[in-house]
Design a protein around this motif. Structure first.
Motif, PDB file in Angstrom:
ATOM      1  N   LYS A  99     -28.640  26.263 -19.520  1.00  0.00           N
ATOM      2  CA  LYS A  99     -27.694  25.200 -19.198  1.00  0.00           C
ATOM      3  C   LYS A  99     -26.291  25.736 -18.943  1.00  0.00           C
ATOM      4  N   GLU A 100     -25.895  26.692 -19.781  1.00  0.00           N
ATOM      5  CA  GLU A 100     -24.503  27.143 -19.688  1.00  0.00           C
ATOM      6  C   GLU A 100     -24.128  27.640 -18.289  1.00  0.00           C
ATOM      7  N   PHE A 103     -24.313  24.724 -15.712  1.00  0.00           N
ATOM      8  CA  PHE A 103     -23.230  23.740 -15.819  1.00  0.00           C
ATOM      9  C   PHE A 103     -21.923  24.304 -15.261  1.00  0.00           C
ATOM     10  N   LEU A 113     -23.562  16.619 -14.005  1.00  0.00           N
ATOM     11  CA  LEU A 113     -24.395  17.506 -14.792  1.00  0.00           C
ATOM     12  C   LEU A 113     -25.694  16.874 -15.289  1.00  0.00           C
ATOM     13  N   ILE A 114     -25.742  15.545 -15.263  1.00  0.00           N
ATOM     14  CA  ILE A 114     -26.811  14.886 -15.996  1.00  0.00           C
ATOM     15  C   ILE A 114     -28.209  15.235 -15.470  1.00  0.00           C
ATOM     16  N   SER A 117     -29.139  18.658 -16.562  1.00  0.00           N
ATOM     17  CA  SER A 117     -29.326  18.669 -18.007  1.00  0.00           C
ATOM     18  C   SER A 117     -30.693  18.109 -18.398  1.00  0.00           C
ATOM     19  N   GLN A 118     -31.017  16.969 -17.774  1.00  0.00           N
ATOM     20  CA  GLN A 118     -32.297  16.356 -18.110  1.00  0.00           C
ATOM     21  C   GLN A 118     -33.460  17.242 -17.709  1.00  0.00           C
ATOM     22  N   ASP A 121     -33.766  20.004 -20.192  1.00  0.00           N
ATOM     23  CA  ASP A 121     -34.269  19.448 -21.450  1.00  0.00           C
ATOM     24  C   ASP A 121     -35.780  19.272 -21.384  1.00  0.00           C
TER      25      ASP A 121
END
Lengths: 275, 140, 132
Positions: A99-100, A103, A113-114, A117-118, A121
């Motif tokens: 992620k880092e 992002f 970002l969502i 991110s999802q 995840d």
């Protein structure tokens, strides 16, 4: 931001993402006792490549066939790590630390970002599932070998076997006992098997059925069974339940059963002391 | 496709080995063949070797029971030998105990059983003086 | 990953073929020897029933997964008269030593999952699973 746009950004910045991701993992401290830097780098490169291809081809639906290579890679890694002794957190961190760099890249491109991110995840959850499945396999294998270890079949004499049963006799255990006993009958060509139930706490109808099954199986292999270790309460229960033991001989102690076995085999024990 | 199962004669015993998948016709032929040979040779014992059988289902079980029953009426003892452990465990789970049929681990033990359990025809014995007063004992 | 094959059940020699194919599937699913023997024997019982009492039919043999393990799934379907009294047929034919009762209840004990669908005039379908 559409997934397609996301995929484009990933594709264009693949090596930058990889570099940052590897650095983050190094800083988090890889388990140098379980994995070396080289392997970690290779794993990361392979996964990122497959990840980018999958996002490009199949968007963010993990059920699409395009995601199969990523999932099988994650499955392999997670299950291996599960066996090797990695903690669940360490395994999840591998994916989540992606992620880092992602992002950072998205912030620069002013993207939201969502979605990313999802997506990551979901992959993280998937790798946890596979990790746990790996644990289940280990637990099951351990249970099975414990079952085998607690069911020894010993040879008391040429032609005489003894099966000391300790603990309750459920249907799983019965299968293991039968296999071990029959195998030993074949190996030793034994004619008599003494099943000692001193260590069996209760004998109900089910246990009696399991015993009878084992006795019948041995009989089909040409071996006769003697049941020993019948405590008074067990005897009473057997009569009370109306369990039919048929022509199976029962003896109170293993020693009595052994004597009977020797007699049936026409073996006489003679003292060595001269008169 | 095997035409029929060979039956070997060994002294007063008959030996046969089932090594192929049995089907109705083969089973019927076997039963007929065996019955005929028991009578023809006045066989007193039949040894059936099933060590090659990886599967024994209720059809084979019924066949073996039938053979044992008919042979008994013809005064021949039957013993089935060589059952594989996996087969024994499966049979027991299936609910077939084959009770009433003698079983042994292998051919050697089977032959020994036949020797012990097959009675000779009555043979006239000349009684000697020492024997006359020996009391009768119940046999094994 | 699932692989399915369809096997005819019209004559006795078909039972032999079904046993061989089920054995192969069980081996490929890495089932232990006793488990292999059990599923092949169960298949033999059910197939024979379908042939003799159901006038024959068809089998579907599937290599698949269950509980995270490789599994064998066999469906035997006949177009016969169906079983009028299923409860009676499932009663242990233990002592009778033959016939419908023993085949069904015995086969059920041999497998990890057993289901049967039948009705008078509608034939019978039996599903067997083995994965342990």
């Amino acid at each position: 931001m559409t997934v397609a746009a996301l995929a484009d950004i990933f594709k264009q910045n693949e090596s930058a993402i990889l570099e940052q991701w590897i650095e983050i993992q190094r800083q988090a401290g890889i388990r140098s006792d379980l994995i070396d830097d080289r392997t970690m780098v290779d794993n990361s490169r392979d996964l990122l490549k497959a990840f980018i291809r999958a996002v490009t081809e199949s968007g963010d639906d993990l059920n699409q066939p395009g995601w199969a290579p990523v999932k099988s890679l994650l499955e392999r890694l997670s299950q291996a790590q599960s066996r090797q002794g990695f903690t669940p957190t360490e395994t999840a961190t591998f994916i989540l630390s992606l992620k880092e760099p992602v992002f950072a890249l998205l912030r620069e491109a002013n993207g939201e970002l969502i979605t990313a991110s999802q997506l990551i995840d979901k992959l993280g959850l998937y790798s946890m599932e596979r990790f746990l499945a790996g644990r289940e396999v280990v637990i099951r294998e351990q249970q099975e070998s414990m079952l085998e270890l607690s069911t020894p079949v010993v040879q008391l004499w040429k032609g005489v076997l003894a099966v000391p049963l300790i603990g309750s006799l459920d249907s799983n255990r019965t299968q293991v006992v039968m296999e071990a006993l029959l195998q030993k009958i074949v190996e030793t060509e034994s004619d008599i098997a003494i099943i000692d139930i001193t260590g069996v706490p209760t004998v109900d109808t089910m246990v009696a059925q399991h015993l009878l099954k084992t006795i019948t199986a041995a009989k089909l292999m040409g071996a006769r069974c003697i049941i020993s270790g019948i405590r008074p309460q067990i005897a009473a229960t057997i009569v009370h339940l109306g369990v039919e033991l048929g022509d199976v001989v029962t003896k109170a102690s293993l020693s009595d059963a052994f004597q009977l076995a020797l007699k049936e085999l026409n073996v006489r024990l003679v003292s060595a002391n001269p008169r | 496709m095997v035409d029929k199962i060979p039956i070997l004669k060994m002294g007063r015993y008959l030996l046969l080995s089932i090594q192929v998948d049995m089907h109705d016709q083969l089973a019927m032929d076997l039963q007929e063949d065996l019955t005929e040979q028991i009578v023809r040779h006045s066989a007193k014992g039949v040894l059936i070797d099933i060590s090659s059988l990886e599967i024994v289902d209720s059809f084979i079980g019924r066949m073996l029971s039938h053979i044992a029953n008919v042979s008994r009426i013809l005064d021949a003892k039957v013993i089935v030998v060589g059952m594989q452990p996996a087969v024994a465990i499966t049979l027991v789970e299936l609910g077939l105990s084959l009770s009433g049929i003698a079983t042994a681990l292998n051919v050697e033990k089977g032959m020994r059983w036949l020797e012990k359990n097959v009675n000779d025809d009555l043979v006239a014995e000349v009684e000697s003086d020492e024997d006359r007063d020996t009391p009768a004992e119940t046999g094994n | 990953m699932t692989k399915t094959e369809t096997l005819p059940l019209k004559q006795e020699t078909d039972i032999v073929i079904i046993r061989q194919r089920v054995r192969k599937a069980a081996e490929e699913a890495r089932l232990g020897l006793v488990s292999q023997t059990k599923i092949v024997t169960a298949a033999s019982e059910i197939a024979r029933n379908a042939l003799i009492y159901g006038g024959g039919g068809e089998c579907q043999l599937e290599r698949t997964q269950r509980d995270g393990r490789a599994a064998v799934r066999l469906v035997v379907a006949d177009q016969g008269q169906g079983i009028a009294d299923l409860d009676q047929a499932m009663v242990d034919g233990y002592t009778s030593g033959g016939g419908l009762g023993l085949g069904l209840s015995g086969a059920r004990r041999l497998v990890d999952h057993f289901s049967i669908q039948t009705a008078p005039g509608e034939g019978t379908t039996v599903e067997l699973w083995k994965w342990k």
